[in-house]
Design a protein around this motif. Structure first.
Motif, short mmCIF file in Angstrom:
data_model
loop_
_atom_site.label_atom_id
_atom_site.label_comp_id
_atom_site.label_asym_id
_atom_site.label_seq_id
_atom_site.Cartn_x
_atom_site.Cartn_y
_atom_site.Cartn_z
N GLY A 45 17.27 -0.22 10.11
CA GLY A 45 16.57 0.90 9.50
C GLY A 45 15.12 0.98 9.95
O GLY A 45 14.60 2.06 10.25
N ILE A 46 14.47 -0.16 10.01
CA ILE A 46 13.06 -0.17 10.40
C ILE A 46 12.90 0.26 11.86
O ILE A 46 11.99 1.02 12.20
N ARG A 47 13.80 -0.20 12.70
CA ARG A 47 13.72 0.20 14.12
C ARG A 47 13.88 1.71 14.26
O ARG A 47 13.09 2.37 14.93
N GLU A 48 14.89 2.24 13.59
CA GLU A 48 15.12 3.69 13.67
C GLU A 48 13.91 4.46 13.15
O GLU A 48 13.48 5.46 13.71
N MET A 49 13.36 3.94 12.07
CA MET A 49 12.23 4.60 11.45
C MET A 49 11.04 4.62 12.41
O MET A 49 10.36 5.63 12.57
N LYS A 50 10.82 3.50 13.06
CA LYS A 50 9.70 3.39 14.00
C LYS A 50 9.83 4.44 15.10
O LYS A 50 8.86 5.09 15.48
N ASN A 51 11.06 4.62 15.57
CA ASN A 51 11.28 5.57 16.65
C ASN A 51 11.12 7.02 16.21
O ASN A 51 10.77 7.87 17.01
N SER A 52 11.38 7.30 14.96
CA SER A 52 11.30 8.72 14.58
C SER A 52 9.98 9.11 13.93
O SER A 52 9.76 10.29 13.68
N LEU A 53 9.12 8.16 13.67
CA LEU A 53 7.82 8.52 13.07
C LEU A 53 6.73 8.49 14.13
O LEU A 53 6.85 7.76 15.12
N PRO A 54 5.65 9.27 13.95
CA PRO A 54 4.54 9.22 14.91
C PRO A 54 3.99 7.79 14.99
O PRO A 54 4.01 7.06 14.00
N SER A 55 3.50 7.41 16.14
CA SER A 55 3.16 6.00 16.34
C SER A 55 1.89 5.58 15.61
O SER A 55 1.66 4.40 15.37
N ASP A 56 1.03 6.55 15.25
CA ASP A 56 -0.22 6.14 14.61
C ASP A 56 -0.10 6.11 13.07
O ASP A 56 -1.09 6.02 12.36
N ILE A 57 1.13 6.14 12.57
CA ILE A 57 1.32 6.19 11.13
C ILE A 57 0.85 4.90 10.47
O ILE A 57 1.01 3.80 10.99
N LYS A 58 0.24 5.07 9.30
CA LYS A 58 -0.26 3.88 8.61
C LYS A 58 0.49 3.70 7.29
O LYS A 58 0.49 4.56 6.43
N ILE A 59 1.13 2.56 7.16
CA ILE A 59 1.84 2.25 5.92
C ILE A 59 0.89 1.47 5.02
O ILE A 59 0.46 0.37 5.36
N LYS A 60 0.57 2.05 3.88
CA LYS A 60 -0.40 1.39 3.00
C LYS A 60 0.22 0.48 1.96
O LYS A 60 -0.47 -0.33 1.34
N GLY A 61 1.52 0.65 1.74
CA GLY A 61 2.15 -0.21 0.74
C GLY A 61 3.66 -0.14 0.86
O GLY A 61 4.21 0.85 1.33
#
Ligand code: SF4
Ligand code: SF4
Lengths: 319, 363
Positions: A45-61
């Motif tokens: 799930g995390i891999r797929e998510m990484k590929n479909s979200l913009p690369s500069d996204i910041k996860i705060k929590g």
């Protein structure tokens, strides 16, 4: 740069990942079959998510919930690890602020949550009896040879009512066969099954509780229009189905993570998308320390023990 | 004679009394998965859960050489009333005949009580017997006092597990005390152990207090109730149990006209919702919920053994009490599947519910 929060709900059947923004809007969601491999499904799930979200996204929590919340929480570095009841209620109270009753039916379990003034005041969980969960329907759909996705719509085409004894899966099955022989159509049988499930659910979980509207119906089974209709018939009131009805647990845990970070001002423990590539090894062993013979779950990261649980005496947990 | 007894709660007390009277005490092992498995295997399938565990306990005690089993009789009309007959018969069928000595409240059947006392007394003088009884009674009271402190401070300990470890040490200290002086010493040392534990400062208005009620065996015996007190303590809640040994003794051994005990009061409170005694501890359960509510507790965890009819009845009354008094109650069924993740989820959600009630939002 926008800031986001990640919620992960790891159940025995499915694993859901959700990313919400500061307004709690859902930006990304994914559904993965757990297949008894919570770690692998989350990594995937995390891999797929990484590929479909913009690369500069910041996860705060990050928040985790579901039966695998502990394990996954350790793996991804969750800031909040919460039980399913609280997570679900949080999400529902966010979309339907005046909700009083939440019906939640998933594949393997079901719950009811009673809310007053946005507070949980009572709840019940069914984890033993299949007759009040989605697996009841899965089972019957297989028998009838009708895909579960078509179940709901088909129920609506029924002309007559038929009451199927649904106290337990085994009874329901034999009763269903009997009713088929009486000449009821498949649609009518399906409608009867939907009603049996709802009756079971209410008898099991609603006992001793006052059920007040607004009613919200969520969980995987909420996609089934036949069940929704059966609920409305049983309680004689409209039932609301939230847009993201099948990922409410994940949304709730993301909201809880957001609240926690905002209130505490803490920095997230999130290990980043690289968590998917960590060498994360859970194992179990039997402690022979006494005749309890507990099965201890040990989680190692890069050969270092990061968490242990499952003992009855605290010998390992408190290490 | 080699005597043993059911394992329940702070067992050092029964052990002590029997030892003081010169008996050879066989300590039953703390109930473990093995005990439960044995009990489940040899008990009737529909028996209530405590009956099964105690059955397993007897098998283990006899394995260790016990010849006589001392137990207390229960209150009818529930199954507790014929516990020892069932147990005795099963043991006999398995070729393990053990003698049973059943103590009922002396107010109910004085002759039987007296006969048992005479047997236990053996060649001891009455003076010795009464001294021993007094010592043990004092010991129970002191232990209960320390245990109450344990149940309070566990919620705030800085180092996880420290309080529980201290409590185990305390029971050990008491186990080694045989005279009044040694008892005082054990108490002082135990008290110091607890007082020395470092605690997190929590403002009064943030403290959580949870009462634990239900059938006596599952309430008192931590090894079969998922260590409920520890579990709640670790989640930051102070706990109090509905039953403590010293209260039980006071209620069963001191005539009520000179001693209006806590339990009498509790039964009166329970009478509001459950006018008659239906056996087991149902009426006490109800009474304690009312009592905890009146004393401002935040919630109650109600432990119901699987297969227990009286508690099933009290469970059905709970929603009414919650509605009228507003105290949240969580009923948990206790069975041979110990420590299931699902019950942990329920407990966590329950604590969230209580905290949310305070904060006026879901938390
Ligand atoms: S973990 Fe503790 S309770 Fe479990 S078997 Fe080992 S020593 Fe016994
Ligand atoms: S009170 Fe319940 S658990 Fe105890 S003996 Fe009676 S039926 Fe069994």
């Amino acid at each position: 740069m926008k800031e986001y929060y990640l919620g992960i709900d790891v159940g025995s059947v499915s694993t859901n990942l959700v990313v919400i923004d500061e307004a709690c809007e859902v930006h990304y969601s994914a559904y993965i079959r757990t297949n008894g491999q919570p770690l692998d499904s989350v990594k995937k799930g995390i891999r797929e998510m990484k590929n479909s979200l913009p690369s500069d996204i910041k996860i705060k929590g990050v928040g985790s919930t579901g039966s695998g919340r502990q394990l996954i929480g350790v793996m991804v570095g969750a800031d909040v690890i919460k039980n399913e009841i609280t997570a679900h209620a949080t999400a529902t109270a966010h979309v339907v602020p005046d909700v009083r009753t939440i019906f939640e039916i998933g594949g393997q379990d079901s719950k009811i949550i009673i809310i007053e003034n946005q507070m949980v005041v009572d709840f019940a969980m069914n984890t033993v009896c299949a007759a009040g969960t989605g697996s009841f329907l899965d089972h019957q759909s297989e028998r009838l040879g009708i895909p579960i996705e078509e179940f709901g719509a088909m129920a609506l085409t029924a002309n007559r009512d038929v009451r199927i004894a649904g106290r337990c899966t085994v009874f329901a099955e034999s009763d269903m066969i009997a009713k088929q022989q009486f000449g009821f159509s498949k649609a009518e049988i399906i409608k009867g099954l939907c009603e049996a499930l709802v009756r079971n659910y209410i008898n099991n979980l609603g006992r001793g509780k006052r059920l007040e509207p607004p009613f919200v119906f969520q969980g995987g089974v909420a996609a089934n229009i036949g069940i929704k209709t059966a609920f409305e018939k049983e309680i004689n009131h409209e039932v609301i189905i939230p847009k993201h009805h099948n990922i409410m647990g994940a949304i709730g845990s993301a909201i809880l993570a957001k609240e926690y970070i905002e209130e505490s001002g803490a920095k997230t423990n999130f290990r980043g998308f690289e968590a998917a590539d960590l060498d994360f090894e859970p194992s179990t062993f039997e402690c022979g320390g006494c005749s309890n013979n507990c099965e201890i779950i040990k989680v190692e990261m890069d050969k270092r023990v990061v968490a242990m649980w499952g003992d009855r005496c605290g010998k390992w947990t408190n290490l | 004679m080699k005597v043993s007894f059911p394992y329940m709660g702070t067992t050092v007390v029964y052990k002590k009394l029997l030892e003081l009277l010169g008996h050879d005490v066989i300590m039953p092992p703390k109930p473990s998965q093995r005990t439960i498995n044995l009990g489940v295997k040899y008990s009737p399938e529909f028996a209530c859960f405590p009956l099964k565990v105690i059955m397993g306990s007897y098998f283990e005690a006899i394995e260790k050489g016990a010849e006589v089993i001392i137990t207390s009789g229960g209150h009818g009309p529930c199954r507790a009333g014929f516990y020892e007959q069932v147990h005795q018969r099963i043991l006999k069928e398995e070729g393990l005949p053990a003698k049973f000595m059943v103590f009922n409240s002396m107010f109910r059947d004085f002759n039987n009580f007296y006969d048992n006392i005479i047997t236990l007394k053996g060649k001891n003088s009455w003076l010795k017997v009464s001294r021993s009884l007094l010592l043990v009674y004092n010991m129970t009271k002191k232990l209960d006092k320390l245990e109450k402190q344990v149940q309070t401070i566990r919620a705030y300990e800085v180092k996880k597990g420290e309080t529980t470890r201290a409590w185990e040490k305390i029971q050990d200290l008491f186990d080694r005390a045989y005279t009044k002086k040694e008892l005082e010493g054990a108490y002082a040392e135990g008290k110091k152990l607890l007082d020395d534990i470092k605690l997190i400062e929590v403002p009064e208005e943030k403290k959580l207090r949870i009462g634990i009620v239900g059938e006596i065996y599952v309430v008192m015996e931590s090894s079969i109730n998922m260590k409920m007190e520890e579990l709640l303590g670790n989640l930051g809640a102070e706990v109090e149990r509905s039953q403590y040994l010293s209260q039980w003794i006071t209620y069963n051994a001191i005539p009520s006209f000179i001693n209006k005990t806590h339990e009498t009061e509790i039964l009166e409170k329970g009478g509001r919702y459950l006018p008659i005694q239906i056996g087991g501890h149902a009426k006490q359960t109800i009474g304690h919920i009312v009592d905890y509510s009146e004393r401002g507790f935040d919630g109650v965890v109600h432990l119901m053994p699987f297969g227990c009819l009286p508690e099933l009845v009290s469970q059905s009354i709970v929603p009414k009490i919650t509605e009228e008094l507003g105290i949240p109650v969580l009923t948990l069924a206790i069975d041979e599947q110990m420590g299931t993740a699902n019950n942990t989820t329920r407990i966590e959600a329950f604590i969230d519910l209580i905290k949310g009630k305070r904060a006026k939002k879901i938390s």
